[in-house]
Design a protein around this motif. Structure first.
Motif, mmCIF file in Angstrom:
data_model
loop_
_atom_site.group_PDB
_atom_site.id
_atom_site.type_symbol
_atom_site.label_atom_id
_atom_site.label_comp_id
_atom_site.label_asym_id
_atom_site.label_seq_id
_atom_site.Cartn_x
_atom_site.Cartn_y
_atom_site.Cartn_z
ATOM 1 N N CYS A 158 0.843 -1.210 0.000
ATOM 2 C CA CYS A 158 0.000 0.000 0.000
ATOM 3 C C CYS A 158 0.870 1.249 0.000
ATOM 4 O O CYS A 158 0.637 2.194 -0.770
ATOM 5 C CB CYS A 158 -0.932 0.006 1.205
ATOM 6 S SG CYS A 158 -2.176 -1.292 1.131
ATOM 7 N N TRP A 159 1.877 1.276 0.846
ATOM 8 C CA TRP A 159 2.766 2.433 0.918
ATOM 9 C C TRP A 159 3.526 2.642 -0.402
ATOM 10 O O TRP A 159 3.619 3.763 -0.908
ATOM 11 C CB TRP A 159 3.780 2.252 2.057
ATOM 12 C CG TRP A 159 3.249 2.651 3.390
ATOM 13 C CD1 TRP A 159 2.912 1.818 4.413
ATOM 14 C CD2 TRP A 159 2.978 3.983 3.857
ATOM 15 N NE1 TRP A 159 2.449 2.540 5.480
ATOM 16 C CE2 TRP A 159 2.484 3.866 5.179
ATOM 17 C CE3 TRP A 159 3.091 5.248 3.281
ATOM 18 C CZ2 TRP A 159 2.107 4.977 5.924
ATOM 19 C CZ3 TRP A 159 2.716 6.355 4.039
ATOM 20 C CH2 TRP A 159 2.233 6.212 5.331
ATOM 21 N N ALA A 199 1.186 3.872 -3.125
ATOM 22 C CA ALA A 199 0.786 5.267 -2.885
ATOM 23 C C ALA A 199 1.949 6.212 -3.186
ATOM 24 O O ALA A 199 1.771 7.261 -3.809
ATOM 25 C CB ALA A 199 0.319 5.426 -1.433
ATOM 26 N N ARG A 200 3.157 5.811 -2.794
ATOM 27 C CA ARG A 200 4.329 6.665 -3.056
ATOM 28 C C ARG A 200 4.629 6.750 -4.550
ATOM 29 O O ARG A 200 5.251 7.706 -5.017
ATOM 30 C CB ARG A 200 5.547 6.159 -2.289
ATOM 31 C CG ARG A 200 5.403 6.433 -0.784
ATOM 32 C CD ARG A 200 6.671 6.137 0.005
ATOM 33 N NE ARG A 200 6.466 6.526 1.401
ATOM 34 C CZ ARG A 200 6.576 5.705 2.449
ATOM 35 N NH1 ARG A 200 6.922 4.449 2.265
ATOM 36 N NH2 ARG A 200 6.362 6.149 3.666
ATOM 37 N N TYR A 247 -4.915 4.525 6.429
ATOM 38 C CA TYR A 247 -5.479 5.623 5.624
ATOM 39 C C TYR A 247 -4.959 6.971 6.141
ATOM 40 O O TYR A 247 -4.455 7.796 5.376
ATOM 41 C CB TYR A 247 -7.017 5.572 5.695
ATOM 42 C CG TYR A 247 -7.716 6.736 5.046
ATOM 43 C CD1 TYR A 247 -8.195 6.657 3.738
ATOM 44 C CD2 TYR A 247 -7.920 7.938 5.743
ATOM 45 C CE1 TYR A 247 -8.837 7.730 3.135
ATOM 46 C CE2 TYR A 247 -8.553 9.014 5.149
ATOM 47 C CZ TYR A 247 -9.012 8.905 3.853
ATOM 48 O OH TYR A 247 -9.634 9.981 3.270
ATOM 49 N N ILE A 254 -1.212 7.478 5.397
ATOM 50 C CA ILE A 254 -0.956 7.765 3.976
ATOM 51 C C ILE A 254 -1.396 9.193 3.649
ATOM 52 O O ILE A 254 -0.687 9.938 2.955
ATOM 53 C CB ILE A 254 -1.671 6.714 3.074
ATOM 54 C CG1 ILE A 254 -0.930 5.370 3.177
ATOM 55 C CG2 ILE A 254 -1.738 7.175 1.627
ATOM 56 C CD1 ILE A 254 -1.584 4.209 2.452
ATOM 57 N N GLU A 288 0.965 11.957 4.680
ATOM 58 C CA GLU A 288 2.126 12.178 3.790
ATOM 59 C C GLU A 288 1.709 12.801 2.461
ATOM 60 O O GLU A 288 2.491 12.830 1.498
ATOM 61 C CB GLU A 288 2.862 10.857 3.544
ATOM 62 C CG GLU A 288 3.563 10.377 4.791
ATOM 63 C CD GLU A 288 4.767 9.502 4.520
ATOM 64 O OE1 GLU A 288 5.213 9.381 3.367
ATOM 65 O OE2 GLU A 288 5.262 8.935 5.507
ATOM 66 N N LEU A 342 -0.145 11.757 0.120
ATOM 67 C CA LEU A 342 -0.122 10.829 -1.019
ATOM 68 C C LEU A 342 -1.554 10.701 -1.549
ATOM 69 O O LEU A 342 -2.499 11.183 -0.907
ATOM 70 C CB LEU A 342 0.428 9.471 -0.547
ATOM 71 C CG LEU A 342 1.881 9.526 -0.057
ATOM 72 C CD1 LEU A 342 2.293 8.215 0.614
ATOM 73 C CD2 LEU A 342 2.828 9.848 -1.207
ATOM 74 N N PRO A 359 -6.179 6.949 -0.406
ATOM 75 C CA PRO A 359 -6.514 5.529 -0.595
ATOM 76 C C PRO A 359 -7.983 5.282 -0.279
ATOM 77 O O PRO A 359 -8.684 6.180 0.189
ATOM 78 C CB PRO A 359 -5.600 4.831 0.418
ATOM 79 C CG PRO A 359 -5.383 5.843 1.482
ATOM 80 C CD PRO A 359 -5.550 7.214 0.891
#
Ligand SMILES: NC(=O)c1ccc[n+]([C@@H]2O[C@H](COP(=O)([O-])OP(=O)(O)OC[C@H]3O[C@@H](n4cnc5c(N)ncnc54)[C@H](OP(=O)(O)O)[C@@H]3O)[C@@H](O)[C@H]2O)c1
Length: 251
Positions: free
Chosen positions: A34-35, A38-39, A58, A61, A64, A66, A69
């Motif tokens: 997921c990270w 997203a990145r 959530y 994320i 940051e 991003l 999600p």
């Protein structure tokens, strides 16, 4: 497989704006996926049964800045094809595409001789590790098929290719996953741009690994994050000359 993957692979902006669904998003390899997605600029549809853990992920994320999600609270043990089709309808309505489906969730069950496998646990492991993979694939395949160059990843294990004594229901479930991946790969080979992979992550420093090998020093195994360049490579067009293969994640 003749892998043309280099450990220093870095994703560019190719996954930016894409939509990927990850099962078992709450921890371990799924959380790292997921990270990483997203990145890389992708919208991640995070499927898990622990809603609080999904909400915490959530929030982290979003903190940051991003791409936002999506939380999909589903217990795969009770997933039906109807529910998977309903989910597909919602994803289609909101995003109109699905670039990647990563079947990562799994449960270990207990290590026990075949003669001692309990039917309840057998059914639970097959439901999460196999049935849910089938139903989710069936439900989401139409959306994957209408998304050019989508990727479908199933997750196996070393014991899915070569059985190991006492790995019981889990080993059998991973053999089934390998069979399902081969069937899908054959069926889609000449008819679809969707590529299918069966990934064996190898020993990885997660809660599942710790439960399977309590005597092991966790630090001896690579972290889930260390596998991410490999997963991103598989999801990218950089690996487009490959499809339908069993692949071992490498760092
Ligand atoms: N780690 C390794 O060394 C290794 C080696 C070979 C293969 N694998 C495979 O790699 C995959 C990921 O493993 P991992 O080590 O990251 O495992 P993990 O740390 O135990 O994480 C498993 C994930 O699956 C989720 N999950 C389990 N049952 C679920 C259900 N009924 N509904 C929805 N989600 C459910 C868990 O959610 P909860 O937080 O709610 O439990 C968790 O997010 C698995 O398929 C595993 O078999 C791992």
């Amino acid at each position: 497989m003749n892998q043309i993957f280099h450990a220093d692979f870095q994703i560019g902006d190719e996954l930016n704006g894409q939509v990927h669904l990850v099962t078992g998003a709450t921890r371990g390899i799924g959380e790292a996926l997921c990270w990483s997605l997203a990145r890389a600029g992708a919208t991640v549809l995070m499927l898990g049964r622990d809603e609080q853990a999904l909400e915490a992920l959530y929030d982290a994320i979003m903190a940051e800045s991003l791409p936002e999600p999506v939380i999909i609270p589903i217990d795969l043990e009770t997933l039906t094809l109807d529910a998977a089709e309903e989910l597909a309808g919602m994803i289609d309505e909101h995003f109109g595409k699905l670039n990647g489906l990563i079947h990562n969730a799994g449960i270990l069950g207990s290590r026990t001789p075949v003669s001692q496998i309990k039917s309840k646990e057998w059914e639970q492991v097959q439901r999460v590790n196999v049935d849910a993979v089938l139903y989710l694939t069936q439900g989401l395949m139409p959306l994957l098929e209408t998304t050019p160059h989508a990727t479908l990843i199933l997750t196996s294990s070393g014991v899915g290719a070569k059985a190991r004594a006492y790995w019981g229901a889990y080993a059998v479930s991973k053999f089934a996953v390998e069979g399902l991946a081969q069937l899908l790969a054959e069926e889609l080979e000449n008819t679809s741009t969707t590529r299918v992979f069966c990934v064996d992550p190898g020993a990885t420093r997660t809660a599942m690994r710790a439960a399977a090998y309590p005597g092991e020093t966790p630090e001896d195994n690579p972290t889930p994050e260390a596998l991410m360049p490999f997963y991103l490579w598989l999801l990218s067009r950089e690996s487009e000359s490959h499809r339908g293969q069993r692949v071992k994640a490498r760092m």
